[in-house]
Enzyme design. Structure first.
Site, PDB file in Angstrom:
ATOM      1  N   PRO A   2       6.900   4.094 -40.188  1.00 57.41           N
ATOM      2  CA  PRO A   2       7.864   2.985 -40.054  1.00 57.41           C
ATOM      3  C   PRO A   2       8.267   2.440 -41.419  1.00 57.41           C
ATOM      4  O   PRO A   2       7.454   2.348 -42.340  1.00 57.41           O
ATOM      5  CB  PRO A   2       7.075   1.945 -39.253  1.00 57.41           C
ATOM      6  CG  PRO A   2       6.026   2.719 -38.533  1.00 57.41           C
ATOM      7  CD  PRO A   2       5.658   3.848 -39.446  1.00 57.41           C
ATOM      8  N   GLU A   3       9.541   2.076 -41.533  1.00 51.93           N
ATOM      9  CA  GLU A   3      10.024   1.506 -42.785  1.00 51.93           C
ATOM     10  C   GLU A   3       9.910  -0.018 -42.728  1.00 51.93           C
ATOM     11  O   GLU A   3       9.562  -0.608 -41.705  1.00 51.93           O
ATOM     12  CB  GLU A   3      11.447   1.976 -43.049  1.00 51.93           C
ATOM     13  CG  GLU A   3      11.529   3.505 -43.042  1.00 51.93           C
ATOM     14  CD  GLU A   3      12.654   4.081 -43.876  1.00 51.93           C
ATOM     15  OE1 GLU A   3      13.160   3.390 -44.784  1.00 51.93           O
ATOM     16  OE2 GLU A   3      13.003   5.253 -43.650  1.00 51.93           O
ATOM     17  N   LYS A  52       5.293  -2.065 -46.225  1.00 50.26           N
ATOM     18  CA  LYS A  52       4.869  -1.422 -44.980  1.00 50.26           C
ATOM     19  C   LYS A  52       3.525  -1.965 -44.502  1.00 50.26           C
ATOM     20  O   LYS A  52       2.856  -1.342 -43.679  1.00 50.26           O
ATOM     21  CB  LYS A  52       4.818   0.088 -45.178  1.00 50.26           C
ATOM     22  CG  LYS A  52       6.178   0.684 -45.546  1.00 50.26           C
ATOM     23  CD  LYS A  52       6.136   2.191 -45.679  1.00 50.26           C
ATOM     24  CE  LYS A  52       7.510   2.737 -46.051  1.00 50.26           C
ATOM     25  NZ  LYS A  52       7.541   4.214 -46.102  1.00 50.26           N
ATOM     26  N   ARG A 262       8.382  14.828 -49.166  1.00 53.81           N
ATOM     27  CA  ARG A 262       9.256  14.432 -48.057  1.00 53.81           C
ATOM     28  C   ARG A 262      10.585  15.170 -48.186  1.00 53.81           C
ATOM     29  O   ARG A 262      10.978  15.568 -49.289  1.00 53.81           O
ATOM     30  CB  ARG A 262       9.506  12.918 -48.073  1.00 53.81           C
ATOM     31  CG  ARG A 262       8.262  12.062 -47.975  1.00 53.81           C
ATOM     32  CD  ARG A 262       7.540  12.195 -46.655  1.00 53.81           C
ATOM     33  NE  ARG A 262       8.359  11.786 -45.540  1.00 53.81           N
ATOM     34  CZ  ARG A 262       8.484  10.521 -45.140  1.00 53.81           C
ATOM     35  NH1 ARG A 262       7.859   9.543 -45.792  1.00 53.81           N
ATOM     36  NH2 ARG A 262       9.228  10.219 -44.100  1.00 53.81           N
TER      37      ARG A 262
END
Length: 280
Positions: A2-3, A52, A262
């Site tokens: 989650p951002e 986060k 990523r």
């Protein structure tokens, strides 16, 4: 993972559901049992996010520090007046039960009861969070302007910019027409300020609508007469997870390439490769 907007939305929802009232705190899974027993029946003061990270504040400067990691979820279920909380399902590490809601934490990489000193240390180790009013973008700029790492990598460094993940990283660089591979040392202060201002606006909007939308009005499905995006991340985006599809602006095929473990997404035409110009 989650951002930052997801954690901020979660903090707001937890505060609205539980703050200011005694809550039952449990650990059906058992991994947080001793800590839960210490907090059971206490008033939840508030929930707040930083990057986060999520913090649940209890009296006596006690905080439950939570990091959802890749698979964690903190689900909130409203309760009708007088309704009993349903039995927990799955491996629930932390359960909060109030008069109006029940919340279950599953799959988090971090769930610990800490004091104010440890909380302050966590906050001190984080970079500028575009969602926090106390954020200092100039502190992030000092790290960026002296780094030879790519801006695409720097934006994902939580010690520099907190809360930005893979989606916001790809989208803000596209919106600013910046090559993700150009080094931080090559950026001008005005370019960084434009990135920061865009992140502040985009992430605040993400909190409001609880999803990531980054396309400008002229590039929405309605304006372009195209199909709406269908993706488990939701929202309309320019390049994220659009590998091989035509750019909404120029028509070039969107590309992807690994960066810092990523997948990076960008448009090779709108975000032309930066080249160091020789000095005569």
């Amino acid at each position: 993972m989650p951002e930052g907007h997801t954690l901020r939305r979660l903090a707001l929802d937890l505060t609205a559901a539980f703050a200011g009232e005694p809550v039952r705190v449990g650990s059906p899974q058992g991994r947080f049992a001793a800590e839960a027993a210490d907090l059971d029946g206490e008033v939840l003061v508030a929930a707040e996010s930083a990057g986060k990270h999520l913090f649940l504040a209890f009296p006596g400067e006690r905080f439950v520090h939570i990091h959802l990691g890749l698979i964690g979820a903190f689900d909130i279920l409203p309760l009708a007046a007088g309704e009993e909380a349903p039995a927990p399902r799955g491996a629930v590490r932390l359960r909060l039960v109030g008069r109006r809601a029940v919340a279950d934490l599953r799959g988090a990489t971090q769930c610990a009861l800490i004091g104010a000193e440890r909380r302050d240390a966590v906050l001190a180790g984080l970079g500028a969070d575009p969602l926090r009013p106390d954020a200092d973008p100039d502190r992030a700029w000092e790290r960026i302007r002296t780094s030879k790492r790519s801006i695409g990598e720097l934006l994902m460094d939580q010690a520099i910019v907190a809360g930005v993940g893979n989606v916001y990283r790809a989208e803000v660089l596209f919106r600013q027409r910046l090559d993700p591979f150009r080094p931080g040392t090559s950026l001008r202060k005005g370019q960084w300020q434009a990135i920061w201002d865009d992140l502040v606006e985009l992430m605040a909007d993400g909190v409001r609508v609880n999803r990531i939308d980054t396309v400008r009005p002229e590039h929405t499905p309605e304006a372009m007469g195209r199909e709406a995006r269908v993706d488990d991340h939701g929202g309309e985006v320019y390049v994220y997870r659009r590998t091989g599809q035509p750019c909404f602006v120029c028509g070039a095929a969107v590309r992807t390439e690994p960066m810092a473990s990523r997948n990076l997404f960008w448009c090779p035409r709108c975000q032309r490769r930066w080249r160091l110009r020789a000095v005569r």
